[in-house]
Design an enzyme around this catalytic site. Structure first.
Site, PDB file in Angstrom:
ATOM      1  CB  CYS A   1      -7.726  -3.598   9.292  1.00  0.00           C
ATOM      2  SG  CYS A   1      -9.338  -3.999   9.962  1.00  0.00           S
TER       3      CYS A   1
ATOM      4  N   GLY B   1      -9.600   0.147   3.152  1.00  0.00           N
ATOM      5  CA  GLY B   1      -8.432  -0.405   2.455  1.00  0.00           C
ATOM      6  C   GLY B   1      -7.162   0.178   3.045  1.00  0.00           C
ATOM      7  CB  SER B   2      -3.755   0.283   1.686  1.00  0.00           C
ATOM      8  OG  SER B   2      -4.088   0.891   0.448  1.00  0.00           O
ATOM      9  CB  THR B   3      -2.583   4.210   5.073  1.00  0.00           C
ATOM     10  OG1 THR B   3      -3.113   3.684   6.294  1.00  0.00           O
ATOM     11  CG2 THR B   3      -2.213   5.659   5.267  1.00  0.00           C
TER      12      THR B   3
ATOM     13  CD  GLU C   1     -13.815   2.171   9.494  1.00  0.00           C
ATOM     14  OE1 GLU C   1     -12.847   1.766  10.154  1.00  0.00           O
ATOM     15  OE2 GLU C   1     -14.864   2.599  10.009  1.00  0.00           O
TER      16      GLU C   1
HETATM   17  P1  NAD Z   1      -6.280  -1.617  -1.162  1.00  0.00           P
HETATM   18  O1  NAD Z   1      -6.108  -0.251  -0.614  1.00  0.00           O
HETATM   19  O2  NAD Z   1      -5.269  -2.129  -2.108  1.00  0.00           O
HETATM   20  O3  NAD Z   1      -7.705  -1.713  -1.928  1.00  0.00           O
HETATM   21  C1  NAD Z   1      -8.924  -1.456  -1.258  1.00  0.00           C
HETATM   22  C2  NAD Z   1      -9.958  -1.017  -2.265  1.00  0.00           C
HETATM   23  O4  NAD Z   1      -9.640   0.287  -2.738  1.00  0.00           O
HETATM   24  C3  NAD Z   1     -10.073  -1.887  -3.505  1.00  0.00           C
HETATM   25  O5  NAD Z   1     -11.423  -2.038  -3.852  1.00  0.00           O
HETATM   26  C4  NAD Z   1      -9.314  -1.077  -4.562  1.00  0.00           C
HETATM   27  O6  NAD Z   1      -9.735  -1.343  -5.879  1.00  0.00           O
HETATM   28  C5  NAD Z   1      -9.680   0.323  -4.153  1.00  0.00           C
HETATM   29  N1  NAD Z   1      -8.737   1.391  -4.535  1.00  0.00           N
HETATM   30  C6  NAD Z   1      -7.387   1.353  -4.479  1.00  0.00           C
HETATM   31  N2  NAD Z   1      -6.886   2.550  -4.823  1.00  0.00           N
HETATM   32  C7  NAD Z   1      -7.936   3.368  -5.083  1.00  0.00           C
HETATM   33  C8  NAD Z   1      -8.051   4.731  -5.487  1.00  0.00           C
HETATM   34  N3  NAD Z   1      -6.978   5.499  -5.695  1.00  0.00           N
HETATM   35  N4  NAD Z   1      -9.286   5.241  -5.659  1.00  0.00           N
HETATM   36  C9  NAD Z   1     -10.384   4.487  -5.436  1.00  0.00           C
HETATM   37  N5  NAD Z   1     -10.330   3.183  -5.078  1.00  0.00           N
HETATM   38  C10 NAD Z   1      -9.113   2.636  -4.889  1.00  0.00           C
HETATM   39  O7  NAD Z   1      -6.431  -2.606   0.104  1.00  0.00           O
HETATM   40  P2  NAD Z   1      -6.458  -4.204   0.143  1.00  0.00           P
HETATM   41  O8  NAD Z   1      -5.111  -4.742  -0.166  1.00  0.00           O
HETATM   42  O9  NAD Z   1      -7.626  -4.722  -0.611  1.00  0.00           O
HETATM   43  O10 NAD Z   1      -6.782  -4.449   1.695  1.00  0.00           O
HETATM   44  C11 NAD Z   1      -5.823  -4.457   2.710  1.00  0.00           C
HETATM   45  C12 NAD Z   1      -5.752  -3.122   3.417  1.00  0.00           C
HETATM   46  O11 NAD Z   1      -7.056  -2.734   3.881  1.00  0.00           O
HETATM   47  C13 NAD Z   1      -4.887  -3.169   4.669  1.00  0.00           C
HETATM   48  O12 NAD Z   1      -4.137  -1.977   4.749  1.00  0.00           O
HETATM   49  C14 NAD Z   1      -5.901  -3.262   5.812  1.00  0.00           C
HETATM   50  O13 NAD Z   1      -5.414  -2.807   7.052  1.00  0.00           O
HETATM   51  C15 NAD Z   1      -6.992  -2.393   5.273  1.00  0.00           C
HETATM   52  N6  NAD Z   1      -8.284  -2.690   5.896  1.00  0.00           N
HETATM   53  C16 NAD Z   1      -8.780  -1.794   6.809  1.00  0.00           C
HETATM   54  C17 NAD Z   1      -9.975  -2.079   7.453  1.00  0.00           C
HETATM   55  C18 NAD Z   1     -10.522  -1.129   8.481  1.00  0.00           C
HETATM   56  O14 NAD Z   1     -11.699  -1.252   8.808  1.00  0.00           O
HETATM   57  N7  NAD Z   1      -9.751  -0.199   9.026  1.00  0.00           N
HETATM   58  C19 NAD Z   1     -10.671  -3.250   7.155  1.00  0.00           C
HETATM   59  C20 NAD Z   1     -10.147  -4.122   6.209  1.00  0.00           C
HETATM   60  C21 NAD Z   1      -8.943  -3.829   5.580  1.00  0.00           C
END
Ligand code: NAD
Length: 508
Positions: free
Chosen positions: A297, A241-243, A263
């Site tokens: 990503c 997910g996000s940084t 990731e």
């Molecule tokens: P997000 O960070 O908003 O959410 C990702 C997941 O994390 C969700 O399931 C969310 O419920 C969970 N989450 C959020 N905060 C949390 C916390 N504090 N503790 C535990 N879980 C938590 O990301 P998004 O908007 O769904 O996806 C987009 C982001 O993901 C972009 O930054 C993209 O670059 C990244 N991404 C990275 C990869 C990679 O392989 N590097 C792949 C896909 C997406």
């Protein structure tokens, strides 16, 4: 401008119900959260979420299943994944439909995501017979030293909306053959696809006689992810997910000495050199930057073009952008579907306003495409010319904006490419082997993925996937990424009749 024709939400709901029924999902209907489609921006189903008590029970059940699964021979664990891969093949079209419905991906890309699930399942089946350790030369006579790899425990997977099935399958198929069990917290935006994946894996487990609790899914928001983060029974948290999310998750898992595989976000660049084949470069750039509506990503966000060719490349690039068909992701002709919600639309507008203040010029796109669906967000992918990497260029805006910068020397281009906090994917377009080699060398790109004459997105599962710096340092998929899902033991066997201490120490 005429309003974009979109399907009716009722038709999308029927399509979702039909796919879910064919896969065998019984949707837990309720009013804790909504399954929604970005195609019209409207709700499809009210869902019952996982309670704290259910989440606790899921981890306990997965942990108990692990105690049995870890002693199942790895090639037999592979049989479960083989059956799962067959079921994914059978339901390819329904899975792709659900990905389009919930994540808004165009059909070709949704099918590609399902293909990735099949590929990683095949890979994991092969891996189930190749979990090799190594034999290491012992310094002591009559001794043998070796490494063996053992199952780790429960793997908690937290995943993002934009690869709602593939990222889970990268982690899950490999974790299962490694002897781990899985509890998955998918994005709250893509719950239906998660229920479908869980159903197919559970069916496979039932058919091959594996413990059904080898996989559990938690439906809900970040607080459920936090349960996995804090639970000492979860040996590895693999979070995509996000940084911002990684910054919260990483230290919390580390504080309990758990393992974490992160990731996270990217800010990927491609360098276009004077020798580049522009006929090859152009489609690669457009797919990487505008494909998936910029919501990968690995999406291309910065194009670093040699000053001598920028005037040749830019008109071709902007013309290609002007022709991009935007709209219903189920339509065969569409190349750019919706953004996941109106939030990234706001983020895109904000980024474009900031970059304009910093001296950037929007060359094409950036506007919202008009529809009758107020909650849906369709945008024209944007190309922006800017002279310097102002703060907004160094951020990941999860929307289709491509910043074009120029350079004079390769060293300058590489410095620009590396001068961002993220380090996921990078490319160079060149026919000069020296430039290509420098880009891939220790003084070249600092990313986890470094490509030549290939765009930044669209990785194959056979390589290790992931990136450096704020991208989190994790690696998933192929190569030796499976090591993250197992624990290593170093074994020393003395088959002599003598006591021999290491470092020649004498004692007694
Ligand atoms: P997000 O960070 O908003 O959410 C990702 C997941 O994390 C969700 O399931 C969310 O419920 C969970 N989450 C959020 N905060 C949390 C916390 N504090 N503790 C535990 N879980 C938590 O990301 P998004 O908007 O769904 O996806 C987009 C982001 O993901 C972009 O930054 C993209 O670059 C990244 N991404 C990275 C990869 C990679 O392989 N590097 C792949 C896909 C997406």
């Amino acid at each position: 401008m005429t309003s974009l024709a979109l399907p009716a939400t009722d038709d999308l709901l029927s399509r979702a119900r039909a796919s879910l029924t064919r896969i065998g999902v019984v949707v837990p209907e309720g009013d804790d959260l909504q399954a929604r489609t970005p195609i019209t921006g409207e709700d499809l189903f009210g869902l019952k979420g996982t309670t704290d008590a259910d989440a606790e029970a899921a981890v306990a059940a997965a942990h108990e299943a692990f105690l049995a699964w870890r002693s199942t021979p790895a090639p037999r664990r592979g049989e479960l994944v083989r059956r799962f891969g067959e079921l994914v093949r059978e339901h390819r079209s329904d899975l792709a439909d659900l990905i389009t419905l919930e994540a808004g991906k165009i059909r070709a890309e949704a099918l590609g995501e399902v293909q990735e699930m099949i590929d990683i399942a095949d890979y994991a089946v092969g891996l189930s017979r190749q979990l090799y350790g190594r034999v290491i030369a012992s310094e002591r006579a009559g001794h043998r030293m070796a490494e063996t790899w053992h199952p780790l425990g429960v793997v908690g997977i937290i995943s993002a909306f934009n690869f709602p099935a593939a990222v889970w399958s990268w982690n899950t198929t490999v974790a299962l053959v490694c002897g781990d069990t899985v509890v998955w917290k998918p994005s709250e935006l893509t719950t239906l696809i998660a229920l479908a994946c869980d159903r197919l894996l559970t069916q496979a487990a039932e058919e091959v006689g594996a413990p059904v609790n080898i996989h559990r899914v938690l439906i809900g928001g970040r607080e459920l992810g936090e349960k996995l983060v804090d639970d000492p029974r979860v040996a590895l948290v693999s979070a995509t997910g996000s940084t911002r999310m990684g910054r919260a998750v990483g230290p919390r898992v580390a504080a309990r000495f758990g393992r974490v595989l992160l990731e996270l976000g990217g800010n990927n660049a491609a360098i276009v050199t004077p020798s580049a084949d522009l006929d090859l470069t152009l489609p690669a750039v457009v797919f990487a930057a505008a494909g998936t509506a910029g919501q990968r990503c690995t999406a291309l966000r910065r194009l670093i073009v040699h000053r001598d060719i920028v005037d040749e490349l830019l008109p071709r690039l902007t013309a290609a952008y002007e022709r991009l068909p935007i709209g219903d992701p189920f339509a065969d002709t569409t190349l750019v579907g919706p953004l996941i919600s109106t939030a990234p639309l706001d983020a895109m507008r904000d980024a474009l306003a900031r970059v304009t203040e910093d001296g950037g010029k929007v060359l094409v796109g950036g506007g919202r495409v008009e529809t009758d669906a107020a909650g849906a967000a369709y945008v024209q992918p944007a190309v922006v010319r800017i002279d310097a990497q102002s703060p907004v260029v160094r951020e990941e805006t999860f929307a289709p904006i491509l910043y074009v910068l120029t350079y004079d020397t390769l060293e300058e281009a590489i410095a620009l490419q590396n001068d961002v906090p993220q380090g996921l994917s990078s490319s160079i377009f060149t026919r000069d082997q020296r430039e290509a080699e420098v880009f891939m060398s220790a003084v070249g790109s600092d990313c986890g993925m470094v490509n030549v004459n290939v765009g930044t997105s669209g990785a194959e599962i056979g390589g290790a996937f992931g990136g450096e710096k704020e991208t989190g340092g994790g690696r998933a998929c192929g190569s030796d990424a499976w090591h993250a899902y197992m624990r290593r033991t170093t074994n020393v066997v003395n088959y002599s009749a003598e006591v021999a201490l290491a470092q020649n120490i004498s004692f007694l």
